[in-house]
Scaffold this motif. Structure first.
Motif, PDB file in Angstrom:
ATOM      1  N   LEU A 117       0.798  -1.140   0.005  1.00  0.00           N
ATOM      2  CA  LEU A 117      -0.130  -0.065   0.104  1.00  0.00           C
ATOM      3  C   LEU A 117       1.034   1.238  -0.128  1.00  0.00           C
ATOM      4  N   ARG A 118       1.923   1.339   0.950  1.00  0.00           N
ATOM      5  CA  ARG A 118       2.747   2.447   0.858  1.00  0.00           C
ATOM      6  C   ARG A 118       3.437   2.793  -0.256  1.00  0.00           C
ATOM      7  N   ASN A 119       3.965   1.863  -1.030  1.00  0.00           N
ATOM      8  CA  ASN A 119       4.624   1.964  -2.407  1.00  0.00           C
ATOM      9  C   ASN A 119       3.533   2.206  -3.338  1.00  0.00           C
ATOM     10  N   LEU A 120       2.559   1.790  -3.518  1.00  0.00           N
ATOM     11  CA  LEU A 120       1.544   2.143  -4.285  1.00  0.00           C
ATOM     12  C   LEU A 120       0.944   3.574  -4.278  1.00  0.00           C
ATOM     13  N   LEU A 121       1.145   4.010  -3.118  1.00  0.00           N
ATOM     14  CA  LEU A 121       0.843   5.437  -2.638  1.00  0.00           C
ATOM     15  C   LEU A 121       1.863   6.396  -3.250  1.00  0.00           C
ATOM     16  N   LEU A 122       3.060   5.826  -3.115  1.00  0.00           N
ATOM     17  CA  LEU A 122       4.186   6.591  -3.582  1.00  0.00           C
ATOM     18  C   LEU A 122       4.103   6.814  -5.161  1.00  0.00           C
ATOM     19  N   VAL A 123       4.005   5.738  -5.750  1.00  0.00           N
ATOM     20  CA  VAL A 123       3.998   5.808  -7.199  1.00  0.00           C
ATOM     21  C   VAL A 123       2.914   6.440  -7.622  1.00  0.00           C
ATOM     22  N   THR A 124       1.733   6.554  -6.940  1.00  0.00           N
ATOM     23  CA  THR A 124       0.831   7.595  -7.314  1.00  0.00           C
ATOM     24  C   THR A 124       1.136   8.685  -7.394  1.00  0.00           C
ATOM     25  N   VAL A 125       1.398   9.167  -6.163  1.00  0.00           N
ATOM     26  CA  VAL A 125       1.964  10.495  -6.100  1.00  0.00           C
ATOM     27  C   VAL A 125       2.988  10.843  -7.115  1.00  0.00           C
ATOM     28  N   TYR A 126       3.910  10.093  -7.495  1.00  0.00           N
ATOM     29  CA  TYR A 126       5.145  10.394  -8.361  1.00  0.00           C
ATOM     30  C   TYR A 126       4.339  10.450  -9.849  1.00  0.00           C
ATOM     31  N   VAL A 127       3.306   9.580 -10.085  1.00  0.00           N
ATOM     32  CA  VAL A 127       2.781   9.540 -11.530  1.00  0.00           C
ATOM     33  C   VAL A 127       1.843  11.034 -11.440  1.00  0.00           C
ATOM     34  N   ILE A 128       1.293  11.393 -10.519  1.00  0.00           N
ATOM     35  CA  ILE A 128       0.354  12.737 -10.573  1.00  0.00           C
ATOM     36  C   ILE A 128       1.725  13.594 -10.984  1.00  0.00           C
ATOM     37  N   MET A 129       2.907  13.682 -10.402  1.00  0.00           N
ATOM     38  CA  MET A 129       3.868  14.683 -10.734  1.00  0.00           C
ATOM     39  C   MET A 129       4.239  14.613 -12.147  1.00  0.00           C
ATOM     40  N   MET A 130       4.321  13.347 -12.710  1.00  0.00           N
ATOM     41  CA  MET A 130       4.673  13.415 -13.826  1.00  0.00           C
ATOM     42  C   MET A 130       3.809  13.692 -14.945  1.00  0.00           C
ATOM     43  N   VAL A 131       2.477  13.438 -14.837  1.00  0.00           N
ATOM     44  CA  VAL A 131       1.375  13.820 -15.551  1.00  0.00           C
ATOM     45  C   VAL A 131       1.286  15.386 -15.492  1.00  0.00           C
ATOM     46  N   THR A 132       1.396  16.008 -14.266  1.00  0.00           N
ATOM     47  CA  THR A 132       1.473  17.442 -14.126  1.00  0.00           C
ATOM     48  C   THR A 132       2.475  17.963 -15.092  1.00  0.00           C
ATOM     49  N   VAL A 133       3.547  17.429 -15.329  1.00  0.00           N
ATOM     50  CA  VAL A 133       4.753  18.323 -15.835  1.00  0.00           C
ATOM     51  C   VAL A 133       4.362  17.855 -17.355  1.00  0.00           C
ATOM     52  N   SER A 134       4.403  16.562 -17.862  1.00  0.00           N
ATOM     53  CA  SER A 134       4.134  16.473 -19.202  1.00  0.00           C
ATOM     54  C   SER A 134       3.101  15.281 -19.673  1.00  0.00           C
ATOM     55  N   VAL A 135       1.784  15.418 -19.943  1.00  0.00           N
ATOM     56  CA  VAL A 135       0.969  14.267 -20.430  1.00  0.00           C
ATOM     57  C   VAL A 135       1.545  13.550 -21.487  1.00  0.00           C
ATOM     58  N   ARG A 136       2.297  13.939 -22.280  1.00  0.00           N
ATOM     59  CA  ARG A 136       2.756  13.310 -23.551  1.00  0.00           C
ATOM     60  C   ARG A 136       3.885  12.359 -23.018  1.00  0.00           C
TER      61      ARG A 136
END
Length: 595
Positions: free
Chosen positions: A151-170
């Motif tokens: 669960l902890r690592n899934l939450l971390l990945v979710t946070v980093y994915v949100i950061m990446m999507v915010t920077v560049s969707v492509r």
């Protein structure tokens, strides 16, 4: 396949229920703490402001070097507190993990005690032990600690994915395009690991069975000089276990290097693609955004690898859980009715009424049995081996239920009584005496844990066992070994009779209790049996017909039916199977006497 998948999903849910039981306690305490802190929010804000003012005044009064020293001390304290918190976190999680394992093992053992005899006839003892010990231990792979890591690592990945999507969707879609096939591959590897883990656990059960069989039958193994054969048999199965283990290790060890390699590949692909975007004359992406995206991607790689590792570990635990919950979740067929009656006193009769019985995997064993046994009667059951005599006693103890017809106690179908009440009415002494690796006292008082020392001694005296018990190393406190291996056959039989005497049952069952004893031991045991039979309803299965001549009724069982019944004299006059059996034994005894 659909039924198997549904069954597998059910067992996974059963395992998770144990984890949720403990996690619920932690969640409840956490919610309470948050509620309490929320109520104290204003107070905390005030304290925070006061601390801010104090720090400002402190910085104005002290030099920068002093502030640096204090910051270093403060940082050291923070790291110490962090390490201490990690320690207590692991302690709490491990404690919960062990508690979950304890609950599962308790439920497994409780489920075993509810199984019918047929279950133990169709499952190897070594396999049952393996599931109770090794498989339950393997379930640790899917307990709270692993679930929390996941669960902890899934939450971390979710946070980093949100950061990446915010920077560049492509670039995020590009990353997803690469990650999906990798995830599918990891899932396939984990599924293969689960299948191989199940095979390893089955092979472990096989070698456990061989060890158990060899130890239990060591006298036969040694007397037939079969040590080399048993060793070869064990080496063969152990090699199979080794090969299965190696296959499982190959699958489990593939996950980490595969995810490591693919993480590097993802990074290189993204650097290549992002570099093209940065170098694009149209300025598709700035170097700053690309750097920020790359930082988020690199930060997500470690939790992704952890998810793959924990997922494979959980799959191994699921394979073990399936084997454990096959036993726990198996329906209990022999249960008390909701309105089952109690019975404390046997007052009238036992009646077999048109009773037939078959085992699930066999033909009819008993057919249309009609028999009445009055209270106080001594009834003997005789006949050729395999006729169904012992099965009748098993039915009377309600180890099984009749396939058709009924068995009535005091004019009530025994299925309407509570099973424990029925069994408390009865005491059983068998040819194969079952004793425990404990003291003589414990073995005699097994059916009556509240018995006093005086009661135990009196029972031993009545069973002609007191004298030889006193001659043992520690008397009544002597440990007699597994299955009573430190005692002779006659001594074990007398301990069993003392146990029956102490229980003081209203119905006694003797299943060929003296057939394997020598003359002197049989005399002592027979004397104890006659003493125990006094004023009780007694059912005797016997091969030695000379020991049952004085029974009030003799029932001859042959090929699953009652061939004849009556007193000894009546059956001799009928000149049928009983007389034939009696004549054969009398002739054998005469020949032995002449010899």
């Amino acid at each position: 396949d659909q039924e198997w998948k549904a069954d597998e999903e059910s067992r996974s849910k059963s395992t998770l229920s144990y984890i949720f039981k403990e996690a619920e306690w932690i969640l409840d305490r956490s919610v309470q703490a948050v509620k309490h802190n929320w109520k104290e929010k204003d107070r905390f804000d005030k304290i925070k402001d006061e601390i801010g003012v104090s720090l400002k005044e402190f910085s104005e009064r002290n030099s920068k070097s002093m502030i640096l020293k204090l910051l270093l001390v403060f940082a050291a304290i923070l790291f110490f507190v962090r390490s201490l918190s990690m320690y207590f976190q692991q302690i709490i999680f491990k404690q919960i993990e062990e508690k979950v394992i304890m609950f599962i093992r308790n439920d497994f053992y409780g489920a075993l005690l509810k199984k019918p005899l047929e279950f133990f006839h169709s499952h190897k003892l070594g396999e049952i032990i393996s599931r109770a010990v090794n498989d339950v231990k393997m379930i640790r792979g899917m307990t709270l600690n692993s679930a929390t890591n996941l669960l902890r690592n899934l939450l971390l990945v979710t946070v980093y994915v949100i950061m990446m999507v915010t920077v560049s969707v492509r670039m995020s879609f590009m990353t997803l395009f690469v990650v999906i096939p990798i995830s599918v591959t990891v899932s396939l590897i984990s599924s293969a690991l689960k299948r191989r883990s199940r095979k390893v656990q089955q092979k472990f059960a096989d070698i456990t069975s061989i060890i158990q069989e060899t130890i239990m039958n060591i006298r036969i193994v040694l007397s037939f000089a079969m040590g080399n054969y048993e060793k070869a048999r064990f080496l063969k199965e152990n090699r199979k276990f080794y090969k299965k283990s190696v296959h499982m290790v190959r699958a489990s060890q593939l996950v980490t290097p595969f995810t490591e390699f693919m993480s590097i590949m993802i990074t290189l692909v993204i650097i290549w693609y992002g570099g093209l975007l940065v170098l694009n004359p149209n300025n598709a992406m700035s170097a700053g955004k690309f750097s920020l995206f790359l930082v988020a991607l690199l930060a997500s790689l470690h939790p992704i690898k952890e998810i793959a590792r924990v997922y494979s570990q959980i799959n191994k635990g699921l394979a073990a859980a399936e084997r454990v919950f096959e036993i726990i979740d198996e329906p209990v067929l022999l249960v008390d009715k909701g309105d089952a009656k109690s019975i404390d006193v046997f007052s009238d009769s036992i009646v077999f009424e048109n009773m037939s019985f078959k085992y699930p995997s066999s033909d009819i064993v008993l057919r249309d049995i009609n028999l009445t046994i009055k209270k106080g009667e001594a009834v003997a059951f005789v006949g050729p081996s395999g006729g169904g005599k012992s099965t009748m006693m098993d039915l009377l103890l309600r180890f099984y239920d009749p396939t058709s017809g009924s068995i009535k106690i005091d004019n009530v179908d025994m299925r309407d009584y509570k099973m424990d009440d029925i069994r408390n009415l009865m005491g059983m002494v068998t040819q194969e005496v079952i004793l425990f690796d404990d003291t003589v006292t414990h073995n005699i008082s097994y059916g009556r844990q509240d018995a006093s020392k005086e009661d135990i001694v009196q029972a031993a005296e009545a069973a002609n066992a007191h004298e030889f018990i006193l001659e043992l190393e520690d008397g009544y406190d002597t440990i007699i070994g597994e299955r009573g291996v430190k005692l002779s056959g006659g001594q074990k039989q007398r301990i069993a009779i003392a146990r029956a005497i102490l229980k003081n049952p209203q119905i006694l069952i003797f299943d060929e209790a003296t057939s394997s004893l020598d003359g002197e031991s049989e005399y002592q045991v027979q004397e104890a049996i006659y003493r125990l039979m006094k004023d009780r309803t007694t059912l005797i299965i016997a091969h030695r017909l000379s020991t049952i001549r004085n029974c009030s009724k003799i029932v001859v069982i042959d090929k699953g039916i009652i061939a004849e019944q009556g007193s000894h004299e009546e059956l001799i006059e009928q000149d049928n199977l009983y007389k034939k059996l009696y004549s054969i034994q009398f002739r054998d005894f005469s020949e032995n006497d002449n010899n």
